[in-house]
Design an enzyme around this catalytic site. Structure first.
Site, PDB file in Angstrom:
ATOM      1  N   ALA A  91       0.823  -1.213   0.000  1.00 24.68           N
ATOM      2  CA  ALA A  91       0.000   0.000   0.000  1.00 24.68           C
ATOM      3  C   ALA A  91       0.855   1.260   0.000  1.00 24.68           C
ATOM      4  O   ALA A  91       0.362   2.349  -0.310  1.00 24.68           O
ATOM      5  CB  ALA A  91      -0.895  -0.006   1.246  1.00 24.68           C
ATOM      6  N   LYS A  92       2.131   1.129   0.344  1.00 28.09           N
ATOM      7  CA  LYS A  92       2.997   2.305   0.439  1.00 28.09           C
ATOM      8  C   LYS A  92       3.267   2.956  -0.918  1.00 28.09           C
ATOM      9  O   LYS A  92       3.672   4.114  -0.977  1.00 28.09           O
ATOM     10  CB  LYS A  92       4.304   1.953   1.139  1.00 28.09           C
ATOM     11  CG  LYS A  92       4.109   1.574   2.595  1.00 28.09           C
ATOM     12  CD  LYS A  92       3.545   2.727   3.426  1.00 28.09           C
ATOM     13  CE  LYS A  92       3.336   2.327   4.858  1.00 28.09           C
ATOM     14  NZ  LYS A  92       2.755   3.396   5.681  1.00 28.09           N
TER      15      LYS A  92
END
Ligand code: PMP
Length: 344
Positions: free
Chosen positions: A47-48
């Protein structure tokens, strides 16, 4: 691009729009319907990617970053990889100040992605000039045209998920989501997603997953920073020993704490039951769901979305390695014997 060629112009176009996948076997005995937002499908496998792209593009938009400038962050984890990836495509130098506790594999991976890695002693206090926080700050002050991402204290981290993860989940569930379960580290994922979802329907319940050894749950309940809550734990990316301003505690209804051992076993169970190879904190989030079922939080009509933050490949030498599991005391003798049969 040449006419007729159906290609993406670069890897950054694949960030976001991750799939929502129904969970079937692991949730068979649980109340409600469960859907996983599988962030390992991002090109940087977590998700980063979303926050790296959003924060860097905001810096470009506001004129802080120009081609050839430098991006600085303090992480050997998923955020470091995502920033390095975005930096390559957009033509920035990437400097990552990491702790000497980081594995050689992680440091090699970041170097492979073109980052300049400063390995800083792990045993010094945060305000020591040798700490990775201080090294990053010093480099940021020294290097003209540099941006310090500072994910724990950067509200653009929340904005990235408000802009992308929240709307995606709302659209993918056709507005039928009743509960969001998400790990909280910087708090950006849960806060940004929650803010968007609660604007659409304030009745959606937002549940954060915290680690034993972290201050987040206690702070949420009392607004008190209680250092007695702090002790070492193994899950990476979840919980914290400080209060991040990238967490909007008001947007979260409840926190659940999970153990290292339960989370590791549940991550392995997700792989075996759903064929989904996801990371340690995905196991933690699923473990939280099991505990919430014991407290009767969900009903047959609940539509629960759980965020699985990253891919399992980053944990091969940890939770997916039997020797490591044994060293932590996470296997009893019986389990090891059954596991060994697979190798005959
Ligand atoms: N899981 C993993 C593997 C992570 O790296 C992180 C980020 N620290 C999280 C969960 C938590 O996400 P956030 O920082 O957005 O709260």
């Amino acid at each position: 691009m040449k006419e007729g060629i159906k290609a993406h112009s670069n890897i950054l176009e694949l960030i976001g729009n991750t799939p929502l996948i129904q969970l079937n076997k692991i949730t068979a005995s649980l109340k409600g319907n469960y859907y996983a937002k599988v962030e390992g499908f991002n090109p940087g496998h977590s998700a980063k990617d979303r926050i790296a792209l959003h924060i860097i593009e905001e810096a470009e938009r506001t004129g802080v970053l120009k081609p050839g400038d430098t991006i600085i962050e303090t992480t050997s984890g998923n955020t470091g990889f995502s920033i390095a990836m975005v930096s390559i495509i957009k033509g920035y130098d990437c400097i990552l100040a990491v702790s000497s506790k980081s594995s050689a594999d992680k440091i090699d991976m970041l170097r492979t992605m073109g980052a300049k890695v400063y390995v800083c002693p792990a045993h010094v206090k945060a305000d020591d000039p040798r700490s990775y926080y201080e090294v990053a700050k010093r480099l940021h002050n020294e290097i003209k045209g540099s941006v310090y991402i500072n994910q724990y204290f950067n509200t653009l981290n929340i904005a990235a998920h408000y802009k992308s993860t929240g709307p995606e989940i709302w659209e993918q569930t056709n507005g039928q989501i009743t509960h969001l379960v998400a790990c909280s580290g910087t708090g950006g994922t849960i806060s940004g997603t929650a803010r968007f979802l609660k604007e659409q329907n304030p009745n959606i319940k937002i549940i954060g997953i915290d680690a034993y050894g972290s201050v987040l749950q206690k702070y949420h309940e009392t607004r008190e920073f209680d250092t007695k809550e702090i002790y070492p734990y193994r899950i990476e990316g979840l919980g914290k020993n400080l209060i991040p301003t990238a967490t909007d505690f008001d947007s979260i209804d409840q926190f659940v704490k999970v153990t290292d051992e339960d989370s590791a076993h549940t991550a392995r169970e997700i792989a075996k039951t759903e064929g989904l190879f996801v990371g340690y904190t995905s196991g933690a989030a699923m473990q939280g769901i099991k505990q919430l079922n014991e407290q009767d939080v969900f009903s047959e009509n609940s539509n629960v979305v759980v965020i699985f933050p990253d891919h399992g490949s980053r944990y091969m030498s940890k939770i997916f390695n039997d020797e490591w599991m044994e060293q932590q005391g996470f296997f009893d003798a019986e389990t090891v014997e059954v596991e060994a049969i697979h190798y005959i």
